[in-house]
Design a protein around this motif. Structure first.
Motif, short mmCIF file in Angstrom:
data_model
loop_
_atom_site.label_atom_id
_atom_site.label_comp_id
_atom_site.label_asym_id
_atom_site.label_seq_id
_atom_site.Cartn_x
_atom_site.Cartn_y
_atom_site.Cartn_z
N ASN A 197 0.83 -1.21 0.00
CA ASN A 197 0.00 0.00 0.00
C ASN A 197 0.86 1.26 0.00
OD1 ASN A 197 -2.42 -1.43 -0.02
ND2 ASN A 197 -2.41 -1.66 2.21
N VAL A 218 -6.94 -0.49 -0.95
CA VAL A 218 -6.21 -0.96 0.22
C VAL A 218 -6.07 -2.47 0.11
CG1 VAL A 218 -6.05 -1.02 2.73
CG2 VAL A 218 -7.39 0.79 1.61
N HIS A 219 -4.83 -2.92 -0.03
CA HIS A 219 -4.60 -4.37 -0.02
C HIS A 219 -4.44 -4.82 1.42
CE1 HIS A 219 -4.23 -4.81 -4.38
NE2 HIS A 219 -3.81 -3.56 -4.32
N ILE A 247 -7.52 6.84 -2.19
CA ILE A 247 -7.89 5.45 -1.87
C ILE A 247 -9.41 5.33 -1.82
CG2 ILE A 247 -7.90 3.72 -0.03
CD1 ILE A 247 -5.23 3.72 -1.30
#
Lengths: 382, 382
Positions: free
Chosen positions: B129, B147-148, B170
């Motif tokens: 991120n 957002v991972h 994001i």
């Protein structure tokens, strides 16, 4: 064939039969208990049942939301399980509607035994088939039967198909869906045997069917996921070349629904167009194989209105693929009188309720006057 | 936002842009190598990469039918992997079409690490991120990011969402699909965090996605099966009550197609009607939850003609659900100019290519003259 009463039949739903004959392609007969198989088992398998060393299949969930997996009124007064009483089935299904033929699909799928003790699974399949022939097919000429097999031993399955396939009321080989992909060439001996016996190949989920993320957390979730097992079987059969390798074989997928078929054909065709180099044995567009040689049962019919139903049939691109099934005696039984939307074109309604299955299974046309009963050209009779 | 050239753009397919702006909701950026994450990792995780104790993900198959998983022309001259060169992406995608926003979805999904060493997976997610924000989101104001997270540790995932969720570019939390069903309340901390940060929740398959019978025997088979993972996630989210429990949360399923949605809604509704006693926390028809708060990306668009596309949209019952995606730089890239059937109604085309995603992600309307750029009432901007 035994004809139902010529008077319009009245189903439990009280609606009058509209004059369209019905072929019900998914009827679940059951035995009273596992003991029913004992006369048809040789040792050492007989002893496994008699001594209680094996007590039968169960399911990994309960049906509490419906108070059981079957119609409450399908419980025989004798106390046996639902679907085990021919007279009750006759009253509630065969005679209650204008049912001209009912394809028996059972409930006892030896594939559920798994990969251990495959000889026992094959013995159970044989015993069940003998039981089915003796106690069900002989009871009513409207019945047609399925060859149950233990696909975990394809050679034994092929021998069993050769053994009972020639019976005049046997119309198909039934493969229960668990987590096996039947396109795998491991299972090709089963398809070879079905083809040489002139039988169809049917799939039907078992209680071990899963979705892409497993069985789900609830029975309702699992029931929403059931079509995925059927879709995945079709994809497997297409990609592994079963349609190409067995050009005379026809398939029917039971109780997995049908409204996903437009998507599945489009998706398979798109992927085939870009990735077919990987499966050069597949010589035609997947949708072409499917439209020609795959049939689907309606059950469980989704709540489609007229417009939605007609659009789905139009997107499928054929009126010949969908065939009606009640799924008697299960809780989500679809009535032939109410399962389809009202006011469908008569010809389409007749195809779905009767004609598509009649042609697919090569059954004589019992719906026409006697002088007209000969089949049309090119229609195989059995 | 950076506006693309005001001259009509020309894609690699040579067709003239028809004047419809595009929001591409599935663009796969990549790093040049795993070393790109090193500056964003603390010890002891940094050492795992620097010393080669962990060498990254791979996939359990090859892409030989397409000679690789990506567009051949997307390979940067610098030699890095496809999707790793911003300038090339800008030329081939952002400026080649009239792309007003591109949602970055990555390719590096820490869920693929599994249930071992979840802290390492969470560290990799955070590093990715930070890398994404520093090296991609800052490069072009048209980019929006995901957002991972490592959902195998939902509490850590929630902390990560709180950490990077406030970044103005994001827009969503991305959950990679393997064999986890995200409706399981185990994952609810992730949904709580997404909701409190005003983010969407997106799903996207990983190379470990399966169908109901596993991954298949061939890549083409697996590719036909991909939608099943998406369908199963929706079923899981509905049945476990994620829609009811998080009333402000909206979901988008990427790269799983959309033409199966009519079936899925009908099926879920039918099962809900008969079996909802088992899931009393689900207070509405599944189709109502879906129509209001779920969106689907087009990619990979199936080869639908005008009539088929219009019927599918009509059966979905909403023009607002389907959003265009190119899947750049993957081999099955859909051109914004050719992915949809020709001669769609202008308003529908605009919705699918632009307006649905603009409203869903709360982006300003960059397609209107400046004096008209204020959003309509009720449209959240970020």
């Amino acid at each position: 064939m035994t004809r139902a009463s010529s008077a319009p039949a009245v189903g439990r739903d009280g609606a009058r039969e509209a004059g369209v004959p019905v072929i019900d392609i998914d009827v679940h007969e059951a035995f009273t208990s596992l003991q029913a198989l004992v006369p048809y088992l040789d040792e050492p398998w007989r002893e496994m049942i008699v001594r209680g060393h094996w007590t039968g299949f169960t399911q990994p969930f309960t049906y509490w939301a419906t108070g059981g997996g079957n119609r409450a009124d399908a419980k025989p007064e004798s106390g046996g399980p639902e679907g085990s009483d021919y007279e009750l089935m006759r009253r509630q299904l065969l005679d209650a509607y204008d049912v001209r033929a009912a394809i028996l699909t059972g409930y006892f799928y030896p594939v559920m035994l798994g990969d251990m003790q495959v000889e026992f699974a094959s013995a159970l399949a044989s015993a069940y088939n003998s039981y089915q022939i003796e106690e069900w097919l002989s009871a009513d000429s409207r019945f047609r039967g399925s060859v149950h097999v233990a696909p975990q031993d394809p050679q034994a399955a092929a021998r069993e198909i050769d053994r009972v396939g020639p019976h005049p009321q046997i119309v198909q080989v039934l493969l229960g869906i668990t987590t096996r992909a039947y396109g795998n060439p491991f299972y090709f001996p089963i398809f070879e045997a079905a083809q040489r016996n002139g039988l169809k190949v049917a799939t039907h989920h078992t209680v071990y069917v899963e979705g892409a993320l497993g069985m789900g957390r609830y029975y309702v979730e699992r029931h929403m996921l059931i079509p995925q097992g059927t879709m995945a079987q079709i994809i497997s059969l297409v990609c592994s070349g079963a349609f190409d390798r067995f050009p005379e074989l026809e398939f029917v997928c039971l109780e997995g629904g049908f409204t996903w078929l437009p998507h599945l054909m489009w998706r398979m065709d798109r992927e085939y167009k870009s990735l077919r180099a990987e499966i050069p044995w597949v010589k035609r567009l997947p949708s072409e194989h499917v439209r020609e040689r795959l049939r689907l049962s309606t059950q469980p019919v989704e709540d489609l209105n007229y417009d939605e139903f007609m659009k789905v049939i139009d997107l499928i691109g054929s009126e010949d693929i969908v065939m009606f099934a009640t799924d008697y005696p299960h809780f989500d039984f679809d009535s032939p009188l109410r399962g389809l939307p009202p006011r469908l074109p008569e010809n389409l309604k007749r195809k779905v309720l009767y004609e598509n299955a009649r042609r697919f299974y090569g059954l004589p046309d019992e719906s026409r006057p006697a002088e007209d009963e000969s089949a049309g050209p090119g229609e195989a009779e059995r």
